[in-house]
Design an enzyme around this catalytic site. Structure first.
Site, PDB file in Angstrom:
ATOM      1  N   HIS A  67       0.955  -0.750  -0.088  1.00  0.00           N
ATOM      2  CA  HIS A  67      -0.001  -0.260   0.432  1.00  0.00           C
ATOM      3  C   HIS A  67       0.790   0.766   0.565  1.00  0.00           C
ATOM      4  CE1 HIS A  67      -3.836  -2.126   1.927  1.00  0.00           C
ATOM      5  NE2 HIS A  67      -3.327  -2.395   0.451  1.00  0.00           N
ATOM      6  N   ASP A  89      -3.271  -2.872  -5.303  1.00  0.00           N
ATOM      7  CA  ASP A  89      -2.119  -3.717  -5.682  1.00  0.00           C
ATOM      8  C   ASP A  89      -1.480  -4.271  -6.084  1.00  0.00           C
ATOM      9  OD1 ASP A  89      -2.893  -4.458  -2.584  1.00  0.00           O
ATOM     10  OD2 ASP A  89      -3.922  -6.287  -3.057  1.00  0.00           O
ATOM     11  N   HIS A 129      -0.718 -10.920  -5.033  1.00  0.00           N
ATOM     12  CA  HIS A 129       0.916 -10.645  -5.327  1.00  0.00           C
ATOM     13  C   HIS A 129       2.019 -11.145  -6.145  1.00  0.00           C
ATOM     14  CE1 HIS A 129      -0.583  -7.204  -2.763  1.00  0.00           C
ATOM     15  NE2 HIS A 129      -0.958  -7.898  -1.955  1.00  0.00           N
ATOM     16  N   HIS A 141      -9.576  -1.843  -4.987  1.00  0.00           N
ATOM     17  CA  HIS A 141      -7.889  -2.310  -4.166  1.00  0.00           C
ATOM     18  C   HIS A 141      -7.458  -3.382  -5.008  1.00  0.00           C
ATOM     19  CE1 HIS A 141      -6.270  -2.578  -0.078  1.00  0.00           C
ATOM     20  NE2 HIS A 141      -6.035  -4.258  -1.080  1.00  0.00           N
TER      21      HIS A 141
END
Length: 227
Positions: free
Chosen positions: A7, A170, A193, A166
């Site tokens: 973030h 990421d 991720h 969101h």
């Protein structure tokens, strides 16, 4: 080592900050409200200084794709002069989180208003499993975006497609692992991720003429911590 860096990296990358030293007092970055908004506001309060030094962006010249089953992420040549990201989120027909799609051009203004406020989310069953491990017992549904069968529990969405936004946030944070601005169009479908970090590694390998990036071991370590 440090954890949960995506973030703050997204905030720096999204605001165009490419030279910054971050001091921490713990191994995990503050969770705040699960978004990057607090980091954006802190950077704005500190101020951004323009430096008379050259920056070499990584310009995507050919499609680069990483996939794992039905999950994938692909970097394509740019459709504008900046990085743009689109994310397709789909947890299936039985999920309380509806399929959704978000797209944003990553300029400082667009990032700050369209992506930075989008919060981390999880399903009620996931939250209960975390609490069963004795973790996050002080965190309530007002602090996190927790989805029950009928939608967010004791909370309100900031955007109808907040979850997809969101996930796009990421992606921006993970792309910051390249160590330089990226100019291209990145499309992701259900990626996380690990796949995002794989894309960065593959981008660096496929664009060797654009040197000066983090080493392989740096990406491996960050990939494990942020997966």
């Amino acid at each position: 080592s440090v954890e949960m860096v995506e973030h703050i990296l997204a905030a720096l990358f999204g605001l165009g900050v490419d030279n910054c030293e971050v001091g921490v007092t713990a191994s995990e970055m503050p969770g705040c409200d699960g978004s990057a908004l607090a980091f954006v506001e802190a950077i704005a309060d500190a101020g951004i200084q323009q430096q008379a030094l050259p920056v070499q962006p990584l310009v995507v010249t050919e499609p680069v794709r990483c996939e794992d089953g039905g999950k994938w992420i692909e970097a394509r040549p740019p459709i504008g002069e900046e990085l743009s990201v689109e994310y397709n989120l789909d947890y299936g027909a039985d999920s309380s989180i509806a399929p959704q799609w978000a797209v944003a051009e990553i300029t400082p203004m667009a990032f700050a208003t369209e992506l930075a406020p989008a919060r981390t989310f999880l399903l009620e069953a996931e939250a209960e499993a975390i609490r069963a491990q004795g973790l996050a017992k002080h965190v309530t549904a007002q602090d996190l975006l927790i989805f029950g069968q009928d939608g967010p529990i004791d909370n309100q969405l900031r955007y109808p497609d907040e979850c997809a936004r969101h996930k796009a946030l990421d992606v921006v944070g993970d792309l910051a692992l390249a160590g330089r601005p990226i100019v291209g169009h990145v499309v992701a479908c259900r990626s996380g991720h690990r796949l995002n970090a794989d894309l960065v590694r593959k981008l660096l390998a496929s664009h060797p003429q654009q040197s000066g990036s983090p080493g392989q071991s740096d990406l491996d370590q960050t990939r494990r911590r942020s997966a």
